[in-house]
Enzyme design. Structure first.
Site, PDB file in Angstrom:
ATOM      1  N   LYS A   1       0.878  -1.167   0.000  1.00 49.14           N
ATOM      2  CA  LYS A   1       0.000   0.000   0.000  1.00 49.14           C
ATOM      3  C   LYS A   1       0.911   1.211   0.000  1.00 49.14           C
ATOM      4  O   LYS A   1       1.522   1.537   1.019  1.00 49.14           O
ATOM      5  CB  LYS A   1      -0.917  -0.002   1.224  1.00 49.14           C
ATOM      6  CG  LYS A   1      -1.800   1.229   1.295  1.00 49.14           C
ATOM      7  CD  LYS A   1      -2.595   1.298   2.584  1.00 49.14           C
ATOM      8  CE  LYS A   1      -3.090   2.717   2.810  1.00 49.14           C
ATOM      9  NZ  LYS A   1      -3.822   2.879   4.061  1.00 49.14           N
TER      10      LYS A   1
ATOM     11  N   ASN B   1      -9.821   1.847   9.224  1.00 54.27           N
ATOM     12  CA  ASN B   1      -9.173   1.466  10.471  1.00 54.27           C
ATOM     13  C   ASN B   1      -9.805   2.190  11.648  1.00 54.27           C
ATOM     14  O   ASN B   1     -10.422   1.610  12.524  1.00 54.27           O
ATOM     15  CB  ASN B   1      -7.676   1.783  10.362  1.00 54.27           C
ATOM     16  CG  ASN B   1      -6.853   1.237  11.513  1.00 54.27           C
ATOM     17  OD1 ASN B   1      -5.657   1.010  11.376  1.00 54.27           O
ATOM     18  ND2 ASN B   1      -7.426   0.986  12.685  1.00 54.27           N
ATOM     19  N   THR B   2      -9.703   3.529  11.640  1.00 51.94           N
ATOM     20  CA  THR B   2     -10.129   4.323  12.786  1.00 51.94           C
ATOM     21  C   THR B   2     -11.603   4.116  13.125  1.00 51.94           C
ATOM     22  O   THR B   2     -11.963   4.030  14.309  1.00 51.94           O
ATOM     23  CB  THR B   2      -9.867   5.818  12.520  1.00 51.94           C
ATOM     24  OG1 THR B   2      -8.522   5.961  12.055  1.00 51.94           O
ATOM     25  CG2 THR B   2     -10.036   6.641  13.779  1.00 51.94           C
TER      26      THR B   2
ATOM     27  N   GLY C   1      -8.637   9.312   8.963  1.00 49.49           N
ATOM     28  CA  GLY C   1      -9.014   9.473  10.359  1.00 49.49           C
ATOM     29  C   GLY C   1     -10.129  10.454  10.631  1.00 49.49           C
ATOM     30  O   GLY C   1     -10.467  10.688  11.790  1.00 49.49           O
TER      31      GLY C   1
ATOM     32  N   ALA D   1      -9.534   5.292   3.311  1.00 48.56           N
ATOM     33  CA  ALA D   1      -9.467   6.413   4.256  1.00 48.56           C
ATOM     34  C   ALA D   1     -10.697   7.299   4.254  1.00 48.56           C
ATOM     35  O   ALA D   1     -11.335   7.518   3.237  1.00 48.56           O
ATOM     36  CB  ALA D   1      -8.244   7.281   4.008  1.00 48.56           C
ATOM     37  N   GLY D   2     -11.001   7.791   5.448  1.00 50.22           N
ATOM     38  CA  GLY D   2     -12.043   8.796   5.607  1.00 50.22           C
ATOM     39  C   GLY D   2     -13.400   8.255   5.997  1.00 50.22           C
ATOM     40  O   GLY D   2     -14.301   9.033   6.306  1.00 50.22           O
TER      41      GLY D   2
END
Lengths: 256, 65
Positions: A96, A206-207, A157, A184-185
């Site tokens: 990645k 992830n977050t 995040g 992301a996001g």
């Protein structure tokens, strides 16, 4: 179903391994989500520190594909060297590619990302570039040898979801044969479902899971959302319209 | 010989990267290495001579998003 460098994923959910309250919660989140890919990083370890060794023992047990990242890299050289270390460490050609260009937004540096992608593809890596939905950048990344594109939904995040639906739809239309991943996001399962409804092949997050009050339950929700979104896309959704249209037949209504 | 390992100054008797990993307790650990910002594969650690002032990075698997 589009393949990722020849690999068909069992679930369109790619899950990060960072920020969980404990290793046990991480493992439970993976189990309940059905995620098919785990993202990992490489970080310093010397002397008596064994955190990395312990972490690896946990990840090996998950039975998922490993996607190492180059998180935190800003230059081409940093990213390329990190990719080489990751390839050896995790015994995978998948990488990645993350080359950050802007400190506050963590927006990828398009120029360095492209240059690093070119170098890594030539060196036999199978590159998953973290990019934006910029059509020209994505075209160049594909020309450089990338067979997967990973545009952001919103800055890393933030949990803001899909900030440019028009652009993401255009990207899907522009690259009908390339696996596309929202990276992301994302903050909510509904956003992940939306990404899948746009025809995206996977989401990476992830977050949103790790920082939820109950990470394992949220992982479960994301796992179900991506399946629902994929089904909806395949089912060919109706076109929206501005004016109301009665769903109950008008014909046969009693005159009262 | 004075070198830097993961950003910290280290006085070492190791003359090769492989010997340094033994010194660091990482001879059999799952780690990857770079010297002076260039990747050094496992297969080259035995022959990779260290020089005064070298900057060595030793990395391991870690959490990531």
């Amino acid at each position: 179903m589009r393949k990722f460098y020849g690999v068909e994923l069992t679930s369109p959910l790619m899950l990060g391994t960072s920020q969980y309250p404990s290793p046990a919660v991480l493992a439970e989140a993976f189990r309940r989500s059905g995620a098919s890919v785990a993202t990992v990083s490489v970080r310093r370890e010397a002397g008596g520190d064994t955190a990395g060794q312990d972490f690896w023992a946990l990840i090996e047990q998950l039975g998922v594909a490993i996607l190492p990242n180059t998180a935190g890299c800003h230059s081409v050289k940093e990213a390329v060297t990190t990719a080489h270390m990751a390839r050896e460490l995790f015994d995978t050609t998948w990488i990645k590619l993350e080359v950050i260009g802007h400190g506050d937004s963590l927006q990828p540096d398009p120029f360095n990302t492209l240059e690093a992608a070119r170098i890594l593809c030539e060196d036999g890596f199978e590159v998953f570039p973290y990019c934006t939905e910029d059509l020209v950048l994505c075209e160049r990344l594909v020309e450089a040898g990338c067979e997967v594109l990973m545009p952001w939904g919103a800055p890393i995040g933030t949990g803001l979801g899909l900030n440019n639906i028009f652009g993401l739809r255009a990207l899907r239309a522009q690259f009908p044969d390339i696996p596309l991943v929202i990276d992301a996001g994302l903050g909510l399962p509904s956003q992940a479902a939306h990404a899948m409804e746009l025809g995206y092949d996977a989401v990476l997050l992830n977050t949103a899971v790790a920082k939820a009050g109950d990470p394992a339950a949220m992982a479960d929700a994301f796992g179900k959302a991506v399946v629902a979104g994929r089904l909806a896309y395949a089912a060919d959704p109706m076109e929206p319209r501005d004016m109301a249209a009665p769903s109950t037949p008008v014909l046969g209504q009693a005159i009262l | 010989m004075k070198i830097t390992v993961n950003g910290a100054a280290v006085e070492t008797a190791a003359t090769t990267l492989a010997q340094l990993l033994v010194e660091q307790g990482k001879a059999t650990a799952k780690v990857a290495t770079a010297v002076n910002e260039a990747f050094v594969p496992t297969s080259a650690r035995d022959t990779h001579a260290l020089a005064n002032g070298d900057r060595v990075e030793i990395v391991a698997p870690r959490q990531g998003g």
